[in-house]
Write a protein that holds these residues in place. Structure first.
Motif, mmCIF file in Angstrom:
data_model
loop_
_atom_site.group_PDB
_atom_site.id
_atom_site.type_symbol
_atom_site.label_atom_id
_atom_site.label_comp_id
_atom_site.label_asym_id
_atom_site.label_seq_id
_atom_site.Cartn_x
_atom_site.Cartn_y
_atom_site.Cartn_z
ATOM 1 N N LEU A 154 -3.847 37.442 -25.806
ATOM 2 C CA LEU A 154 -3.570 36.130 -25.237
ATOM 3 C C LEU A 154 -4.532 35.911 -24.076
ATOM 4 O O LEU A 154 -4.530 36.663 -23.092
ATOM 5 N N LEU A 155 -5.373 34.886 -24.189
ATOM 6 C CA LEU A 155 -6.357 34.542 -23.162
ATOM 7 C C LEU A 155 -5.820 33.383 -22.340
ATOM 8 O O LEU A 155 -5.466 32.336 -22.890
ATOM 9 N N LEU A 156 -5.748 33.569 -21.028
ATOM 10 C CA LEU A 156 -5.224 32.554 -20.129
ATOM 11 C C LEU A 156 -6.316 32.114 -19.161
ATOM 12 O O LEU A 156 -7.092 32.941 -18.680
ATOM 13 N N GLY A 157 -6.378 30.851 -18.878
ATOM 14 C CA GLY A 157 -7.373 30.352 -17.941
ATOM 15 C C GLY A 157 -7.515 28.847 -18.043
ATOM 16 O O GLY A 157 -7.078 28.225 -19.019
ATOM 17 N N GLU A 158 -8.124 28.265 -17.030
ATOM 18 C CA GLU A 158 -8.318 26.819 -17.002
ATOM 19 C C GLU A 158 -9.274 26.365 -18.101
ATOM 20 O O GLU A 158 -10.038 27.169 -18.644
ATOM 21 N N LEU A 225 -8.056 34.931 -36.531
ATOM 22 C CA LEU A 225 -7.583 33.560 -36.345
ATOM 23 C C LEU A 225 -7.443 33.310 -34.851
ATOM 24 O O LEU A 225 -6.694 33.993 -34.160
ATOM 25 N N PHE A 226 -8.186 32.319 -34.347
ATOM 26 C CA PHE A 226 -8.116 31.959 -32.939
ATOM 27 C C PHE A 226 -7.225 30.735 -32.793
ATOM 28 O O PHE A 226 -7.557 29.651 -33.261
ATOM 29 N N LEU A 227 -6.075 30.901 -32.156
ATOM 30 C CA LEU A 227 -5.127 29.817 -31.926
ATOM 31 C C LEU A 227 -5.381 29.244 -30.542
ATOM 32 O O LEU A 227 -4.862 29.752 -29.537
ATOM 33 N N ARG A 264 -6.133 39.188 -37.789
ATOM 34 C CA ARG A 264 -5.997 39.512 -36.376
ATOM 35 C C ARG A 264 -5.898 38.188 -35.604
ATOM 36 O O ARG A 264 -6.690 37.278 -35.829
ATOM 37 N N VAL A 265 -4.931 38.077 -34.703
ATOM 38 C CA VAL A 265 -4.684 36.824 -33.996
ATOM 39 C C VAL A 265 -5.085 36.949 -32.531
ATOM 40 O O VAL A 265 -4.702 37.886 -31.838
ATOM 41 N N VAL A 266 -5.888 35.979 -32.091
ATOM 42 C CA VAL A 266 -6.219 35.817 -30.671
ATOM 43 C C VAL A 266 -5.784 34.407 -30.287
ATOM 44 O O VAL A 266 -6.129 33.443 -30.977
ATOM 45 N N ALA A 267 -4.996 34.284 -29.229
ATOM 46 C CA ALA A 267 -4.493 32.979 -28.803
ATOM 47 C C ALA A 267 -4.985 32.675 -27.391
ATOM 48 O O ALA A 267 -5.368 33.578 -26.642
ATOM 49 N N ALA A 268 -4.968 31.401 -27.039
ATOM 50 C CA ALA A 268 -5.418 30.993 -25.703
ATOM 51 C C ALA A 268 -4.663 29.750 -25.273
ATOM 52 O O ALA A 268 -4.223 28.943 -26.099
ATOM 53 N N ALA A 291 1.005 38.351 -26.440
ATOM 54 C CA ALA A 291 0.381 38.952 -25.262
ATOM 55 C C ALA A 291 0.445 40.474 -25.279
ATOM 56 O O ALA A 291 0.771 41.094 -24.265
ATOM 57 N N VAL A 292 0.137 41.082 -26.436
ATOM 58 C CA VAL A 292 0.015 42.537 -26.459
ATOM 59 C C VAL A 292 -1.073 42.951 -25.458
ATOM 60 O O VAL A 292 -0.928 43.892 -24.686
ATOM 61 N N VAL A 293 -2.172 42.200 -25.474
ATOM 62 C CA VAL A 293 -3.194 42.321 -24.439
ATOM 63 C C VAL A 293 -3.340 40.938 -23.818
ATOM 64 O O VAL A 293 -3.707 39.984 -24.501
ATOM 65 N N GLU A 294 -3.030 40.814 -22.536
ATOM 66 C CA GLU A 294 -3.130 39.535 -21.835
ATOM 67 C C GLU A 294 -4.305 39.589 -20.867
ATOM 68 O O GLU A 294 -4.400 40.494 -20.042
ATOM 69 N N ILE A 295 -5.204 38.602 -20.972
ATOM 70 C CA ILE A 295 -6.416 38.596 -20.157
ATOM 71 C C ILE A 295 -6.552 37.238 -19.479
ATOM 72 O O ILE A 295 -6.511 36.201 -20.139
ATOM 73 N N HIS A 296 -6.706 37.264 -18.165
ATOM 74 C CA HIS A 296 -6.865 36.048 -17.379
ATOM 75 C C HIS A 296 -8.355 35.840 -17.081
ATOM 76 O O HIS A 296 -8.981 36.698 -16.457
ATOM 77 N N LEU A 297 -8.899 34.720 -17.511
ATOM 78 C CA LEU A 297 -10.298 34.401 -17.242
ATOM 79 C C LEU A 297 -10.393 33.647 -15.922
ATOM 80 O O LEU A 297 -9.727 32.615 -15.749
ATOM 81 N N PRO A 298 -11.216 34.121 -14.986
ATOM 82 C CA PRO A 298 -11.273 33.483 -13.663
ATOM 83 C C PRO A 298 -11.995 32.145 -13.706
ATOM 84 O O PRO A 298 -12.929 31.957 -14.498
ATOM 85 N N PRO A 299 -11.598 31.189 -12.862
ATOM 86 C CA PRO A 299 -12.322 29.908 -12.785
ATOM 87 C C PRO A 299 -13.667 30.105 -12.101
ATOM 88 O O PRO A 299 -13.885 31.098 -11.391
ATOM 89 N N LEU A 300 -14.563 29.165 -12.299
ATOM 90 C CA LEU A 300 -15.907 29.283 -11.750
ATOM 91 C C LEU A 300 -15.896 29.332 -10.226
ATOM 92 O O LEU A 300 -16.704 30.035 -9.619
ATOM 93 N N ARG A 301 -14.981 28.635 -9.580
ATOM 94 C CA ARG A 301 -14.961 28.605 -8.116
ATOM 95 C C ARG A 301 -14.623 29.963 -7.503
ATOM 96 O O ARG A 301 -14.864 30.183 -6.321
ATOM 97 N N SER A 302 -14.078 30.893 -8.316
ATOM 98 C CA SER A 302 -13.766 32.221 -7.787
ATOM 99 C C SER A 302 -14.841 33.246 -8.136
ATOM 100 O O SER A 302 -14.690 34.427 -7.843
#
Length: 464
Positions: A154-158, A225-227, A264-268, A291-302
């Motif tokens: 599960l990919l999380l980010g703006e 499959l990218f959801l 294989r499923v990757v979601a965002a 969210a077996v593996v949960e990854i937070h992508l940082p915003p550009l301002r950080s």
């Protein structure tokens, strides 16, 4: 057992791992505690292990105990009952992440934490993503490890942080790289066709179904499959998606025969998933399955230390590689000071536009850097409102001015892509269409039928 409010202070490490209970909503929102192996009694009586101040909770409401399969929840004959996902329960084994309602309070059941120290990657890129900042190197380290497995991600980010590029890189660097990579946008699909688009359908399953159709899940057989924007998936379809993930099989719309696939499923999503779980808009068990593996992508301002390299990449792609050596000066200072609400996607558009408008510029500082101003005018106008007319008339005028300014800037930031604009605004696409039409902006922004986005996202660029 005394319940204490969680703070930012460091907590002592426990010997062994413990599950946790968190109060998401209600009179005691913010409370959190570890669940001992024997479980706890929840109720309003001060003698309970978890004593809640919610007046709608019975004195001894329910018991909750962690197990190897999840959590055992037992209602103790409470007056208002105990429910999970809107279903009243007597005794049930709830999955990790489930939200239990007792009275007017929501309790989330969290699995045990397991802290694993992963050193940052030694690479400055992963697939088409680029970043030399500590935050991005940590992201690359997680992606590198996850890519070698079939675990759900599960990919999380703006919006604009590069979630689709991350999913593509995981596919390309994993054992499924020779299989298909299928993208399914849960936010762009129409409510009436999303089930057919995702799971497929058989002939005659609905009006217009002239033949069998393969869904996105079947198309991804042997690959990934990218959801995208999984947070926009209707709650009614989430149980079927959960079964698909658990069993690896789907039942096409109109069929009774399950079909098995190796996917294989990757979601965002850009949404606050925990908040959606608390509000009932997203199932807790589905969240933890994704969210077996949960990854937070940082915003550009950080990650401003990556700015120069990203600008150089976009200059090269815009045919202005000769400007790379001169990056700096007032133009770069403006870019470095900007807050980048659209993240790397916005940076790409700014550089591409600057090169297009530059003419015969020979140095980077000569580029006409155009940044989107924040919407401040409507706020100033509110302060200038005069009480020379009925309240509701004056209020409607201010709201109309704000709405038009907001929508104009929203569509410009999304480069006319209404699906992306709707996601940024947190609105349903159809509602956004109505707002645009009401403000006379529909022809400029869309000019097409509500179910067709005339300007889809362009091909992704590095780290977009």
């Amino acid at each position: 057992m005394r319940v204490t409010r969680v703070t930012n202070q460091k907590r002592a490490l426990h010997v062994g791992r413990m599950s946790r209970l968190r109060v998401l909503a209600g009179a005691d929102a913010g409370l959190e505690l570890d669940l001992p192996p024997i479980g706890v009694v929840v109720g309003a009586d001060p003698g309970c292990d978890v004593a809640l101040t919610d007046p709608s909770v019975s004195s001894r409401h329910c018991t909750i105990a962690p197990t190897s399969a999840g959590f055992t929840v037992v209602d103790l004959g409470s007056k208002n009952g105990t429910s999970i996902d809107g279903v009243a329960v007597g005794k049930v084994t709830a999955p990790p992440g489930a939200v239990v309602r007792v009275g007017h309070s929501l309790l989330q059941l969290l699995p045990a934490d397991e802290m694993v120290a992963i050193p940052p990657s030694t690479r400055d890129h992963f697939g088409a993503m680029w970043g030399d900042s500590p935050g991005m190197r940590q992201v690359f380290a997680l992606l590198e490890r996850a890519a070698r497995t079939d675990a759900s991600i599960l990919l999380l980010g703006e919006s604009g942080c590069g979630k689709e590029l991350a999913a593509r890189a995981v596919h390309d660097e994993g054992p499924r790289k020779d299989g298909p990579f299928v993208v399914f946008d849960c936010g762009a699909a129409t409510d009436t066709l999303i089930e057919s688009d995702l799971f497929g359908h058989v002939r005659g399953s609905f009006t217009g179904a002239a033949g069998d159709r393969q869904g996105a899940y079947a198309a991804a057989h042997g690959g990934t499959l990218f959801l995208d924007e999984i947070g926009d998936l209707p709650i009614s379809l989430q149980p079927k998606l959960l079964r698909m993930l658990e069993a690896g099989e789907v039942v096409p719309l109109g069929s009774r025969k399950p079909e098995r696939y190796d996917v294989r499923v990757v979601a965002a999503t850009h949404r606050d998933v925990f908040g959606e779980v608390a509000k009932g808009g997203f199932r807790g068990d589905l969240y933890y399955r994704l969210a077996v593996v949960e990854i937070h992508l940082p915003p550009l301002r950080s990650r401003r230390e990556d700015l120069k390299k990203l600008i150089a990449i976009f200059l090269e792609r815009a045919g202005a590689g000769h400007l790379v050596a001169s990056i700096g000066g007032p133009s770069f200072d403006r870019l470095a000071a900007y807050h980048w609400p659209g993240n790397v996607r916005e940076l790409r558009n700014v550089i591409t536009r600057a090169v297009a408008l530059a003419g015969p510029a020979h140095e980077f500082f000569e580029l006409p850097i155009l940044l989107r101003p924040t919407i401040a005018a409507p706020v100033a106008e509110v302060a200038a409102v005069r009480a020379d007319r009925p309240f509701h008339v004056a209020k409607d005028e201010v709201v109309d001015r704000f709405e038009r300014a907001y929508l104009t800037d929203l569509v410009e930031r999304a480069s006319g892509n209404l699906s992306a604009a709707a996601r940024t605004a947190g609105l349903e696409r159809k509602f956004l269409y109505r707002l645009l039409e009401r403000n006379g902006l529909r022809t400029k922004a869309a000019g097409a039928a509500p179910d067709a986005d005339p300007d889809p996202d362009p091909d992704p660029d590095p780290d977009e």
